[in-house]
Motif scaffolding. Sequence first.
Motif, PDB file in Angstrom:
ATOM      1  N   GLU A  26      30.654  33.647  31.996  1.00  0.00           N
ATOM      2  CA  GLU A  26      29.813  34.544  32.615  1.00  0.00           C
ATOM      3  C   GLU A  26      29.418  34.767  34.108  1.00  0.00           C
ATOM      4  OE1 GLU A  26      26.289  34.058  30.271  1.00  0.00           O
ATOM      5  OE2 GLU A  26      27.293  34.872  28.432  1.00  0.00           O
ATOM      6  N   ALA A  27      29.476  33.583  34.527  1.00  0.00           N
ATOM      7  CA  ALA A  27      29.297  33.371  36.105  1.00  0.00           C
ATOM      8  C   ALA A  27      30.494  33.921  36.479  1.00  0.00           C
ATOM      9  CB  ALA A  27      29.101  31.852  36.305  1.00  0.00           C
ATOM     10  N   GLU A  28      31.798  33.767  36.210  1.00  0.00           N
ATOM     11  CA  GLU A  28      32.791  34.053  36.882  1.00  0.00           C
ATOM     12  C   GLU A  28      32.946  35.782  36.756  1.00  0.00           C
ATOM     13  OE1 GLU A  28      36.417  34.099  38.779  1.00  0.00           O
ATOM     14  OE2 GLU A  28      34.942  32.748  38.918  1.00  0.00           O
ATOM     15  N   VAL A  30      30.178  37.756  36.552  1.00  0.00           N
ATOM     16  CA  VAL A  30      29.256  37.962  37.879  1.00  0.00           C
ATOM     17  C   VAL A  30      29.793  38.140  39.181  1.00  0.00           C
ATOM     18  CG1 VAL A  30      26.991  37.801  38.623  1.00  0.00           C
ATOM     19  CG2 VAL A  30      27.174  37.519  36.268  1.00  0.00           C
ATOM     20  N   ARG A  31      30.413  36.885  39.402  1.00  0.00           N
ATOM     21  CA  ARG A  31      30.977  36.844  40.553  1.00  0.00           C
ATOM     22  C   ARG A  31      31.969  37.836  41.172  1.00  0.00           C
ATOM     23  NH1 ARG A  31      35.254  34.726  43.499  1.00  0.00           N
ATOM     24  NH2 ARG A  31      36.614  34.176  41.526  1.00  0.00           N
ATOM     25  N   LEU A  32      32.770  38.166  40.059  1.00  0.00           N
ATOM     26  CA  LEU A  32      34.048  39.189  40.236  1.00  0.00           C
ATOM     27  C   LEU A  32      33.293  40.599  40.486  1.00  0.00           C
ATOM     28  CD1 LEU A  32      36.683  38.114  37.840  1.00  0.00           C
ATOM     29  CD2 LEU A  32      36.738  37.959  40.360  1.00  0.00           C
ATOM     30  N   ALA A  34      30.270  41.156  41.569  1.00  0.00           N
ATOM     31  CA  ALA A  34      29.730  41.134  43.155  1.00  0.00           C
ATOM     32  C   ALA A  34      30.699  41.337  44.197  1.00  0.00           C
ATOM     33  CB  ALA A  34      28.841  39.694  43.411  1.00  0.00           C
ATOM     34  N   ILE A  35      31.940  40.961  43.936  1.00  0.00           N
ATOM     35  CA  ILE A  35      32.921  41.116  44.936  1.00  0.00           C
ATOM     36  C   ILE A  35      33.335  42.537  44.985  1.00  0.00           C
ATOM     37  CG2 ILE A  35      35.414  40.476  45.334  1.00  0.00           C
ATOM     38  CD1 ILE A  35      34.913  37.592  44.430  1.00  0.00           C
ATOM     39  N   ARG A  38      30.690  44.337  46.540  1.00  0.00           N
ATOM     40  CA  ARG A  38      30.616  44.302  48.176  1.00  0.00           C
ATOM     41  C   ARG A  38      31.809  45.150  48.585  1.00  0.00           C
ATOM     42  NH1 ARG A  38      33.220  39.201  49.645  1.00  0.00           N
ATOM     43  NH2 ARG A  38      34.909  40.208  48.965  1.00  0.00           N
TER      44      ARG A  38
END
Length: 120
Positions: A26-28, A30-32, A34-35, A38
């Motif tokens: 899930e964290a990965e 969310v990170r993707l 966000a990228i 951006r």
Amino acid sequence: MDARITKAEAALLLPAATSPSRSAAEAEAVRLAAIAARDDAVATTVRRAAGAAARTVEALARAIATFPQRVATYNALRRLSDRELRDIGMTRYDIGRVFEPGFNPRPANDAGERPAPRAA
């Protein structure tokens, strides 16, 4: 007190080398996301800036291209007498504003209005 860390304690401190847990996935995600957000924001900003720059260059080119015509019109209006300016619905003050957007001179003096004849 022993300052050494045991293998069991070290295992708790190190990330799991086995399959990632659900929270790590899930964290990965969310990170993707966000990228991607951006990158989309940067691309939108660059597109807007490029559009604004293009509009500025276009306006500048248009101003340079029409400058000689505007100067000639301005000089021609300056050479007119006050009566001639009044006949076309302008005053001396209007000459400087003639190129402003939304400038509308007063109605011309050719509406057939004649002064009443003087009594002798």
